[in-house]
Design a protein around this motif. Structure first.
Motif, short mmCIF file in Angstrom:
data_model
loop_
_atom_site.label_atom_id
_atom_site.label_comp_id
_atom_site.label_asym_id
_atom_site.label_seq_id
_atom_site.Cartn_x
_atom_site.Cartn_y
_atom_site.Cartn_z
N SER A 191 0.91 -1.16 -0.08
CA SER A 191 -0.06 -0.12 0.21
C SER A 191 0.90 1.25 0.05
O SER A 191 1.89 1.36 0.64
N SER B 96 -1.96 2.68 -7.68
CA SER B 96 -3.17 3.56 -8.11
C SER B 96 -2.70 4.86 -8.98
O SER B 96 -3.30 5.05 -10.07
N LYS C 113 -4.08 5.55 -12.73
CA LYS C 113 -4.60 6.83 -12.92
C LYS C 113 -3.88 7.91 -13.98
O LYS C 113 -4.32 8.33 -14.63
N GLN D 73 -11.86 -0.40 -7.15
CA GLN D 73 -12.32 -1.11 -5.86
C GLN D 73 -13.56 -0.78 -5.35
O GLN D 73 -14.47 -1.84 -5.24
P1 ADP Z 1 -5.13 2.68 -2.08
O1 ADP Z 1 -6.14 1.71 -1.91
O2 ADP Z 1 -4.67 2.71 -3.56
O3 ADP Z 1 -3.93 2.71 -1.12
P2 ADP Z 1 -5.74 5.16 -0.81
O4 ADP Z 1 -6.29 4.83 0.53
O5 ADP Z 1 -4.42 5.60 -0.54
O6 ADP Z 1 -5.95 4.01 -2.05
O7 ADP Z 1 -6.32 6.39 -1.47
C1 ADP Z 1 -7.72 6.49 -1.69
C2 ADP Z 1 -7.80 7.88 -2.51
O8 ADP Z 1 -7.19 9.00 -1.89
C3 ADP Z 1 -7.20 7.79 -3.92
O9 ADP Z 1 -8.00 8.38 -4.67
C4 ADP Z 1 -6.07 8.69 -3.61
O10 ADP Z 1 -5.47 9.39 -4.61
C5 ADP Z 1 -6.31 9.49 -2.58
N1 ADP Z 1 -5.01 9.85 -1.58
C6 ADP Z 1 -4.37 9.08 -0.84
N2 ADP Z 1 -3.50 9.35 -0.44
C7 ADP Z 1 -3.50 10.88 -0.21
C8 ADP Z 1 -2.96 11.77 0.29
N3 ADP Z 1 -1.93 11.72 0.94
N4 ADP Z 1 -3.48 12.98 -0.06
C9 ADP Z 1 -4.71 13.24 -0.67
N5 ADP Z 1 -5.16 12.36 -1.36
C10 ADP Z 1 -4.70 11.02 -1.19
#
Ligand code: ADP
Ligand code: ADP
Length: 245
Positions: free
Chosen positions: A49, A54, A58, A98
């Motif tokens: 993770s 991702s 994108k 997802q």
């Molecule tokens: P993943 O399951 O791919 O790890 P995340 O939970 O990291 O997904 O991210 C979920 C959403 O939040 C995604 O659309 C990602 O682009 C956004 N995101 C992730 N980390 C950050 C961050 N530090 N700041 C802003 N948006 C974020």
């Protein structure tokens, strides 16, 4: 020739810094990734993770804007495209996420969600639209009497099928699946994976299949790329990558 070519791709996010200087810094979520995907191939991207999987997916669809590098789909330079051309290109690439609730509109019926891309791109209307939507629903195993219902009436597996039907509406060549089956129970996951494989064979689909689940990936992918801290640290045939120490 490859369907997709990615060269030295860098995608970065701004980092908020504390203090009075407010220096603008960036952090590279994708840091110099190169890969090819051949037509009909399933290339999986695995990694912990936060490793940038991702963001890579994108970036390929330009849902986030890469800072540098090259992306070519069937030879077309994606990063050089202006908005209207990019929109046209989206017909050839679709992403399946997802969390189906995240990308499905809770206030619109299943019919209207599948129909949306066909309407937006001006491809079908009226009886033709209804026929196409019913055909897509049937293909992914959604009963036609569920088309008038809203996403909350669907099970997790059915919502994922709905997302797949919508992604298929424009007959894309490449599907970027981002943890597309990860939230599903094992037996449902197996059914949705089977559907994705059938579609690949029937429609000649090509997948970039992002997953943290090495079991799933081993089962379906031809090749695996491993990401670590934004970099592609390994890329090879599935069995070779899985049996590496
Ligand atoms: P993943 O399951 O791919 O790890 P995340 O939970 O990291 O997904 O991210 C979920 C959403 O939040 C995604 O659309 C990602 O682009 C956004 N995101 C992730 N980390 C950050 C961050 N530090 N700041 C802003 N948006 C974020
Ligand atoms: P993965 O899919 O492998 O979990 P992501 O591509 O979601 O990785 O995220 C890679 C890194 O970029 C993570 O550190 C995440 O917090 C960060 N990130 C993702 N989306 C955003 C965003 N929109 N803004 C800022 N940081 C982000």
């Amino acid at each position: 020739a490859p369907l997709l070519e990615v060269r030295d791709l860098v995608t970065q996010y701004p980092v908020k810094t504390a203090g009075f200087k407010r220096a603008k810094t960036h952090f590279r979520a994708v840091d110099g990734v190169s890969l090819d995907i051949h037509p009909g191939e399933i290339l999986a991207i695995v990694g912990e993770s936060g490793s940038g999987k991702s963001t890579l997916g994108k970036s390929i669809l330009r849902l986030v804007e890469p800072a540098s590098g090259e992306i070519r789909l069937a030879g077309t330079d994606i990063l050089g495209l202006k908005r209207p051309d990019l929109r046209r290109l989206r017909r050839h690439m679709q992403m399946v996420f997802q969390d189906p609730f995240g990308s499905l509109n809770p206030r619109r019926t299943a019919f209207s969600q599948i129909a949306e891309p066909l309407v937006i791109h001006g491809i079908a209307k009226g009886a033709d639209l209804a026929n196409r939507v019913e055909g897509l629903a049937k293909r992914v195993g959604i009963p036609s009497d569920m088309l008038s219902r809203y996403p909350h009436a669907f099970s997790g597996g059915q919502r994922q099928r709905l997302c797949i039907a919508r992604a298929l509406a424009l007959s894309p060549k490449l599907i970027v699946a981002d943890e597309a089956v990860s939230a599903l129970d094992a037996s449902i996951r197996a059914q949705v994976l089977e559907l994705m494989l059938e579609l690949q064979r029937e429609m000649g689909l090509t997948y970039l299949f992002i997953s943290h689940d090495i079991g799933v990936v081993r089962q379906i992918s031809d090749r695996i790329g491993v990401m670590y801290r934004g970099k592609l640290v390994e890329l090879g045939e599935t069995e070779a990558v899985c049996s590496a120490p």
